[in-house]
Design a protein around this motif. Structure first.
Motif, PDB file in Angstrom:
ATOM      1  N   ALA A   1       0.832  -1.199   0.000  1.00  0.00           N
ATOM      2  CA  ALA A   1       0.000   0.000   0.000  1.00  0.00           C
ATOM      3  C   ALA A   1       0.878   1.265   0.000  1.00  0.00           C
ATOM      4  O   ALA A   1       0.603   2.238  -0.734  1.00  0.00           O
ATOM      5  CB  ALA A   1      -0.921   0.002   1.209  1.00  0.00           C
ATOM      6  N   GLY A   2       1.923   1.256   0.795  1.00  0.00           N
ATOM      7  CA  GLY A   2       2.817   2.412   0.841  1.00  0.00           C
ATOM      8  C   GLY A   2       3.502   2.666  -0.492  1.00  0.00           C
ATOM      9  O   GLY A   2       3.617   3.816  -0.937  1.00  0.00           O
ATOM     10  N   ARG A   3       3.908   1.568  -1.133  1.00  0.00           N
ATOM     11  CA  ARG A   3       4.570   1.725  -2.429  1.00  0.00           C
ATOM     12  C   ARG A   3       3.601   2.269  -3.477  1.00  0.00           C
ATOM     13  O   ARG A   3       3.964   3.127  -4.289  1.00  0.00           O
ATOM     14  CB  ARG A   3       5.112   0.369  -2.886  1.00  0.00           C
ATOM     15  CG  ARG A   3       5.923   0.452  -4.164  1.00  0.00           C
ATOM     16  CD  ARG A   3       6.581  -0.881  -4.471  1.00  0.00           C
ATOM     17  NE  ARG A   3       7.318  -0.829  -5.718  1.00  0.00           N
ATOM     18  CZ  ARG A   3       8.513  -0.293  -5.855  1.00  0.00           C
ATOM     19  NH1 ARG A   3       9.099   0.249  -4.810  1.00  0.00           N
ATOM     20  NH2 ARG A   3       9.122  -0.275  -7.031  1.00  0.00           N
ATOM     21  N   TRP A   4       2.374   1.758  -3.408  1.00  0.00           N
ATOM     22  CA  TRP A   4       1.381   2.258  -4.370  1.00  0.00           C
ATOM     23  C   TRP A   4       1.119   3.738  -4.150  1.00  0.00           C
ATOM     24  O   TRP A   4       1.062   4.514  -5.107  1.00  0.00           O
ATOM     25  CB  TRP A   4       0.066   1.474  -4.206  1.00  0.00           C
ATOM     26  CG  TRP A   4      -0.975   1.930  -5.177  1.00  0.00           C
ATOM     27  CD1 TRP A   4      -1.136   1.525  -6.464  1.00  0.00           C
ATOM     28  CD2 TRP A   4      -1.981   2.936  -4.947  1.00  0.00           C
ATOM     29  NE1 TRP A   4      -2.185   2.199  -7.045  1.00  0.00           N
ATOM     30  CE2 TRP A   4      -2.724   3.069  -6.140  1.00  0.00           C
ATOM     31  CE3 TRP A   4      -2.322   3.728  -3.836  1.00  0.00           C
ATOM     32  CZ2 TRP A   4      -3.789   3.953  -6.266  1.00  0.00           C
ATOM     33  CZ3 TRP A   4      -3.388   4.604  -3.971  1.00  0.00           C
ATOM     34  CH2 TRP A   4      -4.113   4.714  -5.161  1.00  0.00           C
ATOM     35  N   ILE A   5       0.989   4.157  -2.893  1.00  0.00           N
ATOM     36  CA  ILE A   5       0.727   5.581  -2.605  1.00  0.00           C
ATOM     37  C   ILE A   5       1.894   6.433  -3.070  1.00  0.00           C
ATOM     38  O   ILE A   5       1.718   7.495  -3.676  1.00  0.00           O
ATOM     39  CB  ILE A   5       0.474   5.755  -1.090  1.00  0.00           C
ATOM     40  CG1 ILE A   5      -0.889   5.156  -0.730  1.00  0.00           C
ATOM     41  CG2 ILE A   5       0.513   7.221  -0.692  1.00  0.00           C
ATOM     42  CD1 ILE A   5      -1.167   5.118   0.755  1.00  0.00           C
ATOM     43  N   TRP A   6       3.094   5.949  -2.827  1.00  0.00           N
ATOM     44  CA  TRP A   6       4.285   6.720  -3.221  1.00  0.00           C
ATOM     45  C   TRP A   6       4.353   6.854  -4.746  1.00  0.00           C
ATOM     46  O   TRP A   6       4.597   7.946  -5.269  1.00  0.00           O
ATOM     47  CB  TRP A   6       5.534   6.031  -2.673  1.00  0.00           C
ATOM     48  CG  TRP A   6       6.811   6.715  -3.078  1.00  0.00           C
ATOM     49  CD1 TRP A   6       7.673   6.338  -4.044  1.00  0.00           C
ATOM     50  CD2 TRP A   6       7.329   7.918  -2.528  1.00  0.00           C
ATOM     51  NE1 TRP A   6       8.707   7.214  -4.150  1.00  0.00           N
ATOM     52  CE2 TRP A   6       8.529   8.209  -3.221  1.00  0.00           C
ATOM     53  CE3 TRP A   6       6.917   8.790  -1.524  1.00  0.00           C
ATOM     54  CZ2 TRP A   6       9.302   9.322  -2.940  1.00  0.00           C
ATOM     55  CZ3 TRP A   6       7.703   9.896  -1.242  1.00  0.00           C
ATOM     56  CH2 TRP A   6       8.878  10.159  -1.947  1.00  0.00           C
ATOM     57  N   ASN A   7       4.126   5.737  -5.445  1.00  0.00           N
ATOM     58  CA  ASN A   7       4.165   5.792  -6.909  1.00  0.00           C
ATOM     59  C   ASN A   7       3.075   6.704  -7.470  1.00  0.00           C
ATOM     60  O   ASN A   7       3.312   7.456  -8.421  1.00  0.00           O
ATOM     61  CB  ASN A   7       4.005   4.380  -7.488  1.00  0.00           C
ATOM     62  CG  ASN A   7       5.231   3.528  -7.249  1.00  0.00           C
ATOM     63  OD1 ASN A   7       6.315   4.055  -7.002  1.00  0.00           O
ATOM     64  ND2 ASN A   7       5.071   2.229  -7.292  1.00  0.00           N
ATOM     65  N   TYR A   8       1.906   6.625  -6.879  1.00  0.00           N
ATOM     66  CA  TYR A   8       0.819   7.485  -7.344  1.00  0.00           C
ATOM     67  C   TYR A   8       1.172   8.949  -7.118  1.00  0.00           C
ATOM     68  O   TYR A   8       0.951   9.797  -7.992  1.00  0.00           O
ATOM     69  CB  TYR A   8      -0.467   7.119  -6.590  1.00  0.00           C
ATOM     70  CG  TYR A   8      -1.633   7.996  -6.943  1.00  0.00           C
ATOM     71  CD1 TYR A   8      -2.371   7.761  -8.105  1.00  0.00           C
ATOM     72  CD2 TYR A   8      -2.001   9.056  -6.122  1.00  0.00           C
ATOM     73  CE1 TYR A   8      -3.433   8.575  -8.439  1.00  0.00           C
ATOM     74  CE2 TYR A   8      -3.063   9.881  -6.447  1.00  0.00           C
ATOM     75  CZ  TYR A   8      -3.782   9.638  -7.607  1.00  0.00           C
ATOM     76  OH  TYR A   8      -4.832  10.452  -7.935  1.00  0.00           O
ATOM     77  N   SER A   9       1.740   9.229  -5.952  1.00  0.00           N
ATOM     78  CA  SER A   9       2.106  10.611  -5.660  1.00  0.00           C
ATOM     79  C   SER A   9       3.153  11.120  -6.655  1.00  0.00           C
ATOM     80  O   SER A   9       3.057  12.251  -7.161  1.00  0.00           O
ATOM     81  CB  SER A   9       2.657  10.718  -4.231  1.00  0.00           C
ATOM     82  OG  SER A   9       1.709  10.257  -3.314  1.00  0.00           O
TER      83      SER A   9
END
Lengths: 235, 526
Positions: free
Chosen positions: A36-44
């Motif tokens: 989840a953290g990686r997805w949020i970071w990539n999206y950001s």
């Protein structure tokens, strides 16, 4: 009455946790959090504007501008700095009437850094008679020369009054031809001047698709269109 | 020459034919063919009758006109042999050993000796010795050993079966007495625990043992549902429900997450790390997520702290009835501590609510500024106390929930412990009753009998395994001898074939001292 009794369940019986299951659950939770953290970071990161930009802002402080109009202009600049531009974008602010003055130049992280400047030098300041946006555009071109690798956004905060239409149109034509100028925002114009702003003073920019005009009630819409324009530069 | 010819014919009467269809299935039954006049003493009535019928129906084992030999009178172990390895047992049919033992052994030996003698006289010394040796090793020794083992183990097997039967009767008697003892002691039998795997078959009854009596004694007490009103514990239905448990987990996670998200954002807004503009930027999503995680942990920390403080406050509010009798148990009552813990909880709640209120107010102001771009922002301002109320709504419920839980859980545990104590006292009191002790004794008696029965069954199985093993060895060896015998007879018939039609010029002696010239002459004569 039946002599049979139901078996009683004891709360603490069998409560011993299986260490393997606990470990697996812990690993699963950590993995889920990491994903989840990686997805949020990539999206950001994907939402970020990568194109190097610079902002020039000219505030009309002539007597025709009311304090509410100036506050609206400051709010728009704050939104541009805070919501649209990447952090530490070079920003230069002028105030103008018949003459022009540079009041601020910095690389702000957030719009809050400009609060003092805006309040003291723009909202509470009353300039002399006259409105010369062409001088702002000239200063803007000089400012643009300092950052040849960047693209530029010019914000002309005025009610739409212009005392030098001819010079303004000439400068607008230059800016329209300059490929490094991505957008020119003009507002909050009053309804009386809006047609002239779009079709006369800044017509070359309008024709080049670089002009974004907002009035007293459509500032957020102009902001959204500006954002789209800058995102289009990414492609 | 003529004497030798007659002797061969006499022996051939006992030799098998090489055409299977000439011998009926019954004709090759070893016991009947070897000793038609005297059935074996070990046969049962049914097998004797069958053997007699076979004797009547079978043709006599005599050589045919063309010199073909009669069916083998020797061993046929598979016909009515114990079929324990290759066919299902027929109910009510009992098989005895098919082996050549006792009276049959003398007949078989007589035939074997006859053939051996013939071979020796015919000059086949090696074959005769080999016949004798194989007969001894493959038939005589295994059959003798098997019979000896039977003589040794069969009485034990019968005794074992008798003891098992007696134990079964004793178990029935002891079980009846156990149930009478349970009824006398007024101990209700407990319902067996449900099986872990769902099956259509009803669960097997629980074996009678002292453990069963112990469990019955413990079950013979009021349910938690029945005492929950008196002892102040929650009903079972609201404790063991899976949905309630899962809902509790979800609530325990999402309630602080939601409150913590707002708390983290408000903390970020107050400290300047976040603003309304940042919250609206897509690329700042990670900041919002980070604020949510931080807020979650802060909220959980505050909640758990409130839980612990309230647990301590609840413990500090307990008053023991007789302080002197509980020494050195510490006296728990302390109003100062109770008030102190509660004050800390109230302080934390106010602090959290203040953070939420201020953060929300700052976001509200930014939103008001933003509203200017849409021509708004000039309306009436929302007062600050409204944001305090909003802050209380956001975080206070979770803190209060944890605090109430912290007060209630130790109290509930204390009541459950009291119920457990009452149950223990009840069981302890019941154990002192003679009727209950009698029930325990009877349960142990039943358990002992069951254990003895298992021991006897294991012993019986061991005996039967030994007998089966010896029988298998005997049957297999006999079959080997039969194969050898068939081969020998076939070879012998082949050797004697020229003498059946051609004139005999000289006696065929093939001793070990036969010269090369004699062998060549023999070959030349053929």
């Amino acid at each position: 009455m039946s002599r049979y009794r139901g078996s009683r369940s004891y709360r603490h019986e069998g409560d011993a946790q299986n260490p393997l299951l606990t470990g697996l659950a812990l690993v699963g939770i950590i993995a889920a959090v990491a994903v989840a953290g990686r997805w949020i970071w990539n999206y950001s990161r994907a939402q970020d504007i990568k194109t190097p930009l610079a902002v020039g802002a000219g505030f009309d402080v002539s007597q025709s501008m009311s304090k509410e109009q100036k506050q609206r202009a400051v709010a728009f600049l704050n939104k541009v700095i805070g919501e649209v531009m990447p952090a530490r974008t070079p920003t230069k602010i002028w105030r103008y009437a018949e003459t022009i003055e540079t009041v601020h130049e910095s690389r702000p992280i957030a719009s809050k850094e400009l609060n003092t400047v805006s309040r003291e030098t723009i909202e509470n300041y009353l300039g002399k008679w006259g409105t010369r946006p062409d001088k702002v555009m000239q200063e803007f071109q000089r400012f643009a020369a300092q950052y040849p690798e960047r693209k530029f956004v010019l914000c002309l905060f005025t009610d739409g009054e212009c005392h030098t239409p001819k010079e303004t149109r000439e400068q607008a034509a230059r800016l329209a031809q300059d490929s490094r100028v991505a957008a020119v925002v003009v507002g909050p114009v009053i309804n009386r001047y809006r047609r002239a702003v779009e079709n006369s003073y800044y017509a070359p920019l309008h024709d080049a698709g670089k002009l974004f005009v907002f009035g007293e009630t459509d500032g957020l819409d102009a902001l959204a269109r500006l954002k789209e324009r800058l995102r289009a530069l990414e492609n | 020459m003529e004497m030798e010819r007659n002797e061969f014919d006499r022996v051939a009467a006992h030799l098998p034919t090489d055409e299977p269809e000439t011998a009926t299935p019954n004709a090759v039954e070893p016991q009947a063919s070897l000793s038609p006049a005297a059935p074996p003493p070990s046969e049962t009535n049914s097998t004797i009758a069958e053997a007699t019928q076979r004797q009547v129906g079978e043709p006599p084992a005599v050589p045919s006109v063309d010199g073909v030999f009669a069916p083998s009178p020797l061993i046929e172990p598979y016909r009515d042999a114990a079929p324990f390895w290759h066919m299902p047992l027929e109910p009510g049919v009992f098989h005895e050993t098919p082996l050549i033992v006792h009276s049959q052994l003398s007949d078989a030996e007589r035939v074997v000796m006859l053939v051996e003698s013939y071979l020796r006289k015919a000059g086949y010394e090696v074959q005769a010795s080999e016949l004798r040796m194989r007969y001894t090793h493959w038939v005589k020794i295994p059959a003798t050993q098997y019979e000896q083992l039977r003589q040794e183990l069969e009485p034990q097997r019968i005794e074992c079966q008798r003891e098992i039967h007696a134990t079964d009767k004793a178990i029935e008697q002891a079980q009846t007495e156990f149930m009478q003892a349970m009824a006398t002691a007024r101990i209700p039998l407990p319902v067996p625990p449900p099986p872990k795997k769902r099956t259509k078959q009803p669960p097997a009854p629980e074996p009678i043992s002292p453990l069963l009596v112990e469990r019955a004694l413990q079950a013979d007490f009021a349910h938690e549902d029945e005492v929950c009103g008196e002892q102040g514990v929650a009903p079972v239905s609201s404790k063991g429900n899976v949905l309630v448990t899962v809902g509790q987990w979800l609530f325990e996670f999402f309630a602080p997450l939601a409150a913590g998200l707002l708390l983290g954002v408000n903390l970020g807004v107050i400290t300047g790390l976040l603003s309304l503009e940042v919250l609206q930027r897509g690329e700042a999503l990670w900041l919002v997520a980070l604020a949510a995680v931080i807020g979650l942990f802060v909220e959980k920390l505050v909640g758990n702290t409130a839980y612990s403080l309230m647990s301590s406050a609840a413990m500090a509010s307990e008053k023991r009835e007789v302080v002197g009798a509980t020494e050195p148990f510490p006296s728990m009552r302390s109003s100062v501590r109770t008030v102190f813990f509660m004050a800390i909880i109230a302080l934390m709640t106010v602090a959290i609510a203040t953070v939420d209120a201020l953060g929300l107010h700052m976001l509200y102001q930014e939103r008001q500024q933003e509203a200017q771009l849409e021509g708004g922002g000039g309306g009436e301002q929302v007062p600050l106390w409204v944001f305090f109320i909003a802050g209380l709504i956001i975080s206070a419920p979770y803190i209060v929930y944890k605090a109430v839980k912290g007060w209630r859980e130790p109290e509930t545990r204390q009541r459950e412990a009291r119920i457990t104590y009452l149950r223990w006292k009840h069981v302890d009191r019941r154990r002192e009753e003679p009727a209950v002790q009698q029930a325990f004794a009877k349960a142990q008696e039943v358990a002992n009998l069951h254990q003895r029965r298992e021991t006897l069954i294991a012993e019986l199985e061991h005996i039967e395994r030994r007998l089966d093993s010896a029988r298998t060895e005997c049957v297999g060896s006999t079959q080997k001898f039969r194969d050898y015998w068939d081969g020998l007879i076939a070879w012998l018939r082949k050797e004697q074939a020229p003498y059946a039609h051609a004139p005999r010029y000289a006696p065929r002696r093939r001793g070990s001292n036969e010269t090369l010239l004699q062998k060549l002459l023999g070959l030349f004569r053929r």
